[in-house]
Write a protein that holds these residues in place. Structure first.
Motif, short mmCIF file in Angstrom:
data_model
loop_
_atom_site.label_atom_id
_atom_site.label_comp_id
_atom_site.label_asym_id
_atom_site.label_seq_id
_atom_site.Cartn_x
_atom_site.Cartn_y
_atom_site.Cartn_z
N ALA A 1 0.81 -5.28 11.25
CA ALA A 1 2.15 -5.64 11.75
C ALA A 1 2.31 -5.12 13.17
O ALA A 1 1.82 -4.04 13.51
N LYS A 2 2.99 -5.90 13.98
CA LYS A 2 3.15 -5.52 15.38
C LYS A 2 4.57 -5.03 15.69
O LYS A 2 4.76 -4.27 16.64
N LYS A 3 5.56 -5.47 14.91
CA LYS A 3 6.94 -5.12 15.24
C LYS A 3 7.67 -4.58 14.00
O LYS A 3 7.59 -5.18 12.92
N PRO A 4 8.43 -3.49 14.17
CA PRO A 4 9.25 -2.99 13.06
C PRO A 4 10.29 -4.00 12.59
O PRO A 4 10.71 -3.98 11.43
N SER A 5 10.68 -4.93 13.49
CA SER A 5 11.73 -5.89 13.17
C SER A 5 11.21 -7.12 12.42
O SER A 5 11.99 -8.01 12.07
N MET A 6 9.92 -7.16 12.16
CA MET A 6 9.35 -8.30 11.43
C MET A 6 10.08 -8.50 10.11
O MET A 6 10.36 -7.55 9.38
N LEU A 7 10.42 -9.76 9.78
CA LEU A 7 11.13 -10.05 8.54
C LEU A 7 10.16 -10.29 7.40
O LEU A 7 9.27 -11.15 7.50
N LEU A 8 10.33 -9.54 6.32
CA LEU A 8 9.53 -9.74 5.12
C LEU A 8 10.16 -10.80 4.23
O LEU A 8 11.38 -10.93 4.17
N GLN A 9 9.29 -11.53 3.52
CA GLN A 9 9.74 -12.57 2.61
C GLN A 9 9.26 -12.23 1.19
O GLN A 9 8.31 -11.46 1.01
N PRO A 10 9.88 -12.81 0.15
CA PRO A 10 9.40 -12.59 -1.22
C PRO A 10 7.92 -12.92 -1.34
O PRO A 10 7.46 -13.93 -0.82
N GLY A 11 7.18 -12.04 -2.02
CA GLY A 11 5.75 -12.26 -2.21
C GLY A 11 4.88 -11.61 -1.16
O GLY A 11 3.65 -11.53 -1.33
N ASP A 12 5.45 -11.13 -0.07
CA ASP A 12 4.65 -10.45 0.95
C ASP A 12 4.05 -9.17 0.39
O ASP A 12 4.68 -8.45 -0.40
N HIS A 13 2.83 -8.88 0.81
CA HIS A 13 2.11 -7.68 0.37
C HIS A 13 2.00 -6.73 1.57
O HIS A 13 1.48 -7.10 2.62
N VAL A 14 2.48 -5.50 1.38
CA VAL A 14 2.52 -4.52 2.46
C VAL A 14 1.63 -3.34 2.10
O VAL A 14 1.68 -2.82 0.98
N GLU A 15 0.81 -2.92 3.05
CA GLU A 15 0.00 -1.72 2.89
C GLU A 15 0.29 -0.76 4.02
O GLU A 15 0.24 -1.15 5.20
N CYS A 16 0.61 0.47 3.66
CA CYS A 16 0.93 1.49 4.65
C CYS A 16 -0.09 2.62 4.55
O CYS A 16 -0.28 3.18 3.46
N ARG A 17 -0.71 2.95 5.64
CA ARG A 17 -1.63 4.09 5.68
C ARG A 17 -0.80 5.31 6.10
O ARG A 17 -0.44 5.45 7.27
N VAL A 18 -0.50 6.13 5.12
CA VAL A 18 0.41 7.24 5.35
C VAL A 18 -0.33 8.57 5.29
O VAL A 18 -1.35 8.72 4.61
N ILE A 19 0.20 9.53 6.02
CA ILE A 19 -0.31 10.89 5.98
C ILE A 19 0.58 11.68 5.03
O ILE A 19 1.80 11.72 5.20
N LYS A 20 -0.01 12.25 4.02
CA LYS A 20 0.78 12.99 3.05
C LYS A 20 0.18 14.37 2.83
O LYS A 20 -0.97 14.64 3.22
N MET A 21 0.94 15.24 2.19
CA MET A 21 0.44 16.55 1.85
C MET A 21 -0.50 16.45 0.65
O MET A 21 -0.29 15.64 -0.25
N ALA A 22 -1.54 17.28 0.66
CA ALA A 22 -2.39 17.39 -0.51
C ALA A 22 -1.58 18.01 -1.65
O ALA A 22 -0.60 18.70 -1.41
N PRO A 23 -1.97 17.74 -2.89
CA PRO A 23 -1.24 18.32 -4.02
C PRO A 23 -1.14 19.84 -3.91
O PRO A 23 -2.10 20.51 -3.55
N ILE A 24 0.05 20.36 -4.20
CA ILE A 24 0.28 21.80 -4.14
C ILE A 24 -0.10 22.43 -5.47
O ILE A 24 0.24 21.91 -6.53
N GLU A 25 -0.81 23.54 -5.41
CA GLU A 25 -1.05 24.31 -6.62
C GLU A 25 0.14 25.25 -6.81
O GLU A 25 0.46 26.07 -5.95
N VAL A 26 0.81 25.11 -7.94
CA VAL A 26 1.97 25.96 -8.24
C VAL A 26 1.45 27.21 -8.94
O VAL A 26 0.88 27.15 -10.02
N VAL A 27 1.63 28.34 -8.30
CA VAL A 27 1.07 29.59 -8.81
C VAL A 27 2.19 30.54 -9.24
O VAL A 27 3.30 30.50 -8.70
N PRO A 28 1.93 31.39 -10.22
CA PRO A 28 2.93 32.38 -10.62
C PRO A 28 3.20 33.37 -9.48
O PRO A 28 2.28 33.78 -8.77
N GLU A 29 4.47 33.73 -9.30
CA GLU A 29 4.84 34.73 -8.29
C GLU A 29 5.83 35.71 -8.91
O GLU A 29 6.74 35.32 -9.63
#
Length: 360
Positions: free
Chosen positions: A59-87
């Motif tokens: 996609a080139k523009k944020p204002s692009m109009l999506l239509q029903p049936g369009d398939h969107v893929e976003c390459r996102v940066i996310k946090m790795a899973p957090i290990e929840v430890v006792p404190e």
């Protein structure tokens, strides 16, 4: 098990399919609505950086109009899973048995690890208290209540990219809201209490100091609540059918000249529900910076009163909201149980100062 860097970041692909019946909608708006913890400005920047494809093409523009049936893929940066430890964090335990624990949560304690606060939470403290093992989202499939010490059946990530788990939790309180919470030690208890929350049979009452005098003195407010289109970190009253329906009952406990100590009873349990409903009535919770309660809303805003209120806000720099009572049917015994926690010292002092200086 070694804990990963809680701020480690990895790339992931988020896929979205525009459903039939969807009206044409801007790409940046749609992706923001469907992506947790996203802001429109960040989504727009990602589109401009070439991180979003529509139907296999960048996609080139944020204002692009999506239509029903369009398939969107976003390459996102996310946090790795957090290990929840006792404190080793002190807990104010109100009640405990083999299947559940009721605690009085202090101000400033986040309920579970998440972005920005991977440790120091109620869940970390609960794991230590029950002698549980550390846990990550990857461990949930093989997790055993006896090893973790808390229920895990509903602890999994709530959305794609959610980095953390929430063992034991069946509800939550905001970071700066104080008061009673129940956590579960077994999956059976979690399922039974979860059903009580879903069916709205849990008995929850809050005390709050709000701006202004409530008129009428008691009543009920209901609305649809959803993320604000301007700031997704904030909830707001939305048009009918948008967001989630919410209802709150309120009652005056004590009226002062320009404030009220009020009791709120939840019929539903939406994010920030009491805070948003109080603000929508024109009576924001005292000290609530998110919903404009951290300023003088009623009464004189000059001279000695201005100084008096500003000193109170400085001494109590958070919403004056407290989960005062909690009642439920015990998941093992079937006995009705009700608990009560007094106002924390800082809020009690706040109310006493208002009563002494600005009593009705």
């Amino acid at each position: 098990m070694s804990a990963p860097d809680p701020y480690e970041r990895v790339e992931a692909v988020l896929t979205l399919d525009v459903p039939p019946g969807q009206s044409p909608i801007r790409l940046d708006v749609y992706v923001t609505e469907k992506t947790a913890n996203a802001t429109r400005s960040k989504v727009q920047r990602g589109i401009k950086d070439g991180r979003v494809d529509v139907n296999g093409k960048t996609a080139k523009k944020p204002s692009m109009l999506l239509q029903p049936g369009d398939h969107v893929e976003c390459r996102v940066i996310k946090m790795a899973p957090i290990e929840v430890v006792p404190e080793d964090i002190p807990l104010d335990v109100v009640y405990e048995d083999d299947v559940l624990i009721v605690v009085n949560k202090p101000a400033g304690m986040v309920v579970h690890p998440a972005y920005g606060h991977p440790s120091g939470t109620l869940v970390n403290a609960l794991l230590w208290h029950v002698g549980g093992d550390p846990i990550r989202a990857d461990d949930l499939e093989d997790a055993d209540d006896d090893d973790v010490g808390l229920s895990t059946s509903t602890a999994g990530p709530r959305f794609e990219g959610d980095p953390t788990v929430r063992p034991g939790l069946v509800h939550r309180l905001d970071k700066d809201t104080t008061g009673l919470m129940v956590a579960t030690k077994t999956d059976t208890a979690a399922a039974i209490l979860g059903k009580q929350f879903a069916e709205r049979t849990i008995r929850r009452r809050y005390l709050a100091l709000v701006w202004g005098v409530l008129d009428p003195e008691e009543g009920r407010v209901e609305s649809w609540l959803g993320r604000s289109p301007r700031d997704r970190r904030v909830m707001s009253v939305r048009p009918e059918g948008e967001g989630k329906w919410a209802a709150t009952r309120y009652q005056t406990v004590e009226a002062f000249r320009d404030m009220t100590l009020a009791r709120f009873q939840l019929e539903t349990g939406r994010t920030h529900q009491i805070r948003v409903h109080a603000s929508s009535m024109g009576h924001p919770v005292f000290g609530d910076a998110t919903y404009k309660g951290d300023r003088i809303v009623y009464g004189s805003a000059v001279g000695t009163r201005k100084a008096f209120i500003h000193n109170l806000l400085k001494a109590h720099p958070r919403q004056a909201l407290h989960a005062h009572t909690l009642g439920f049917t015990h998941p093992a015994t079937g006995q009705d149980m009700d608990f009560e926690a007094p106002l924390p010292a800082d809020t009690a002092h706040l109310v006493e100062r208002i009563r002494t200086i600005e009593g009705a």
